[in-house]
Design a protein around this motif. Sequence first.
Motif, PDB file in Angstrom:
ATOM      1  N   GLY A  12       0.822  -1.195   0.000  1.00 56.46           N
ATOM      2  CA  GLY A  12       0.000   0.000   0.000  1.00 56.46           C
ATOM      3  C   GLY A  12       0.857   1.246   0.000  1.00 56.46           C
ATOM      4  N   LEU A  13       0.228   2.382  -0.278  1.00 57.23           N
ATOM      5  CA  LEU A  13       0.930   3.656  -0.246  1.00 57.23           C
ATOM      6  C   LEU A  13      -0.078   4.774  -0.005  1.00 57.23           C
ATOM      7  N   VAL A  14       0.434   5.906   0.449  1.00 58.29           N
ATOM      8  CA  VAL A  14      -0.351   7.125   0.574  1.00 58.29           C
ATOM      9  C   VAL A  14       0.205   8.137  -0.422  1.00 58.29           C
ATOM     10  N   LEU A  15      -0.696   8.692  -1.218  1.00 54.05           N
ATOM     11  CA  LEU A  15      -0.332   9.702  -2.209  1.00 54.05           C
ATOM     12  C   LEU A  15      -0.851  11.048  -1.717  1.00 54.05           C
ATOM     13  N   GLU A  16       0.055  11.981  -1.524  1.00 49.78           N
ATOM     14  CA  GLU A  16      -0.326  13.324  -1.100  1.00 49.78           C
ATOM     15  C   GLU A  16      -0.320  14.247  -2.306  1.00 49.78           C
ATOM     16  N   VAL A  17      -1.494  14.781  -2.627  1.00 50.41           N
ATOM     17  CA  VAL A  17      -1.674  15.615  -3.814  1.00 50.41           C
ATOM     18  C   VAL A  17      -1.764  17.065  -3.373  1.00 50.41           C
ATOM     19  N   SER A  18      -0.951  17.920  -3.976  1.00 49.85           N
ATOM     20  CA  SER A  18      -1.000  19.351  -3.690  1.00 49.85           C
ATOM     21  C   SER A  18      -1.113  20.122  -5.006  1.00 49.85           C
ATOM     22  N   ASP A  19      -1.463  21.382  -4.898  1.00 48.54           N
ATOM     23  CA  ASP A  19      -1.595  22.258  -6.070  1.00 48.54           C
ATOM     24  C   ASP A  19      -2.614  21.729  -7.071  1.00 48.54           C
ATOM     25  N   ARG A  20      -3.628  21.023  -6.567  1.00 50.26           N
ATOM     26  CA  ARG A  20      -4.704  20.569  -7.447  1.00 50.26           C
ATOM     27  C   ARG A  20      -6.032  20.792  -6.718  1.00 50.26           C
ATOM     28  N   PRO A  21      -6.438  22.048  -6.593  1.00 55.13           N
ATOM     29  CA  PRO A  21      -7.686  22.321  -5.874  1.00 55.13           C
ATOM     30  C   PRO A  21      -8.884  21.748  -6.618  1.00 55.13           C
ATOM     31  N   GLY A  22      -9.877  21.320  -5.839  1.00 60.07           N
ATOM     32  CA  GLY A  22     -11.069  20.727  -6.441  1.00 60.07           C
ATOM     33  C   GLY A  22     -11.967  21.777  -7.061  1.00 60.07           C
ATOM     34  N   PRO A  23     -13.016  21.325  -7.715  1.00 59.05           N
ATOM     35  CA  PRO A  23     -13.417  19.924  -7.834  1.00 59.05           C
ATOM     36  C   PRO A  23     -12.634  19.201  -8.926  1.00 59.05           C
ATOM     37  N   PRO A  24     -12.394  17.895  -8.754  1.00 56.67           N
ATOM     38  CA  PRO A  24     -11.675  17.118  -9.772  1.00 56.67           C
ATOM     39  C   PRO A  24     -12.605  16.785 -10.939  1.00 56.67           C
ATOM     40  N   PRO A  25     -12.063  16.301 -12.045  1.00 54.49           N
ATOM     41  CA  PRO A  25     -12.913  15.975 -13.201  1.00 54.49           C
ATOM     42  C   PRO A  25     -13.964  14.909 -12.893  1.00 54.49           C
ATOM     43  N   LEU A  26     -13.595  13.888 -12.089  1.00 51.93           N
ATOM     44  CA  LEU A  26     -14.543  12.841 -11.703  1.00 51.93           C
ATOM     45  C   LEU A  26     -14.923  13.090 -10.258  1.00 51.93           C
ATOM     46  N   ARG A  27     -16.190  13.461 -10.029  1.00 54.99           N
ATOM     47  CA  ARG A  27     -16.585  13.914  -8.696  1.00 54.99           C
ATOM     48  C   ARG A  27     -18.075  13.665  -8.466  1.00 54.99           C
ATOM     49  N   PHE A  28     -18.412  13.585  -7.193  1.00 57.05           N
ATOM     50  CA  PHE A  28     -19.810  13.513  -6.781  1.00 57.05           C
ATOM     51  C   PHE A  28     -20.312  14.915  -6.491  1.00 57.05           C
ATOM     52  N   GLU A  29     -21.535  15.189  -6.955  1.00 54.49           N
ATOM     53  CA  GLU A  29     -22.209  16.441  -6.660  1.00 54.49           C
ATOM     54  C   GLU A  29     -23.553  16.112  -6.016  1.00 54.49           C
ATOM     55  N   THR A  30     -23.984  16.933  -5.080  1.00 49.17           N
ATOM     56  CA  THR A  30     -25.214  16.648  -4.347  1.00 49.17           C
ATOM     57  C   THR A  30     -26.155  17.843  -4.414  1.00 49.17           C
ATOM     58  N   ALA A  31     -27.442  17.527  -4.303  1.00 44.79           N
ATOM     59  CA  ALA A  31     -28.501  18.531  -4.209  1.00 44.79           C
ATOM     60  C   ALA A  31     -29.410  18.131  -3.063  1.00 44.79           C
ATOM     61  N   GLY A  32     -30.428  18.908  -2.811  1.00 46.42           N
ATOM     62  CA  GLY A  32     -31.336  18.604  -1.718  1.00 46.42           C
ATOM     63  C   GLY A  32     -32.205  17.398  -2.038  1.00 46.42           C
ATOM     64  N   GLY A  33     -32.847  16.893  -0.990  1.00 50.69           N
ATOM     65  CA  GLY A  33     -33.779  15.795  -1.173  1.00 50.69           C
ATOM     66  C   GLY A  33     -33.141  14.483  -1.548  1.00 50.69           C
ATOM     67  N   GLY A  34     -31.890  14.255  -1.122  1.00 45.37           N
ATOM     68  CA  GLY A  34     -31.225  12.984  -1.408  1.00 45.37           C
ATOM     69  C   GLY A  34     -30.750  12.828  -2.829  1.00 45.37           C
ATOM     70  N   ARG A  35     -30.650  13.919  -3.586  1.00 47.17           N
ATOM     71  CA  ARG A  35     -30.212  13.850  -4.983  1.00 47.17           C
ATOM     72  C   ARG A  35     -28.686  13.769  -5.056  1.00 47.17           C
ATOM     73  N   LEU A  36     -28.195  12.926  -5.970  1.00 44.69           N
ATOM     74  CA  LEU A  36     -26.769  12.655  -6.117  1.00 44.69           C
ATOM     75  C   LEU A  36     -26.426  12.563  -7.594  1.00 44.69           C
ATOM     76  N   LEU A  37     -25.277  13.098  -7.957  1.00 46.27           N
ATOM     77  CA  LEU A  37     -24.807  13.044  -9.347  1.00 46.27           C
ATOM     78  C   LEU A  37     -23.314  12.737  -9.351  1.00 46.27           C
ATOM     79  N   LEU A  38     -22.908  11.783 -10.178  1.00 43.29           N
ATOM     80  CA  LEU A  38     -21.490  11.556 -10.443  1.00 43.29           C
ATOM     81  C   LEU A  38     -21.196  12.152 -11.804  1.00 43.29           C
TER      82      LEU A  38
END
Length: 294
Positions: A12-38
């Motif tokens: 295993g390894l830990v990767l520390e990422v810097s200088d890459r503020p979000g949001p990333p290209p592949l991400r989860f987005e949320t809205a009210g009422g339990g709504r979810l988007l990838l």
Amino acid sequence: MGMKRELLAGDGLVLEVSDRPGPPPLRFETAGGGRLLLRQGGRPVLLGRMRGESCCRDLFLHRLGDFRSPLPPLRSAAMRSPVGWLHRYTRLLEDAEEGPLDEGRWHLARRTVFEPGIWTEDLVRDWPGARLELLCGGGWHGIVPLRPFSAPDAPRVKAYRKHARDGTLAPVLLWWVSFLDGWLILDGHDRAVAALAEGGNPACVVLARAMPDEKWRRLAEQMTSGHEQHMARLAALPDTPGIARQRTALERGFGDAVAEVSYDHDATRTWPLPGAPVTWDALAAEVMFECRSD
């Protein structure tokens, strides 16, 4: 963009990422009422909606078929290469244009053993819709593919099945999603089919967000304070062989726990969905995604 790797004991390894503020290209987005988007780039690839008022709720999913693996195709010669897959996948994720990495600490590890049922009963085979019955603790503990599975006798799967028999099949890349208590397949859908068709569970590399430094250090301080109080209570007792063994066991357990806490998984990040919930509702109507109301 900065990347720093820390090798761990074992695979295993830990990767520390810097200088890459979000949001990333592949991400989860949320809205009210339990709504979810990838979302991947500008494309929605998965819609989700939570239903139910009790602790045991259902998550309805609809995948749109526009997901693209963040890794480039793996050729047969590459699968026979002696280069370690953990480091190879880490490097490919660092360079991916449509991957999930953003600023912070990420944990990657090889995994070959899963609880019974993960790759059978809890593997989502329905497409494009699915219903996940979340447990009262909030989790589900299964695997969601992001594109349809190929048939076990499809040409590419048949080629991968030979690799599975030869022991050279590349691992499947999974993304641990905390609010599912489960995994998404990021790369290796056909390899997963091939391994299962040959009677085994796929070997995997699991990607998960790791705790930030300030969070795990605060948790370690709390653990240390509790341990010191417990040891102080034991010190006040008669020094018998039983108490001595208990102290030794507690010291050993405390040391192991503190050593692991900095590598514990953190919650999967989400971002607000622009225009929510109107945007989500419009997407759901466009793909005729409906979920039953309780």
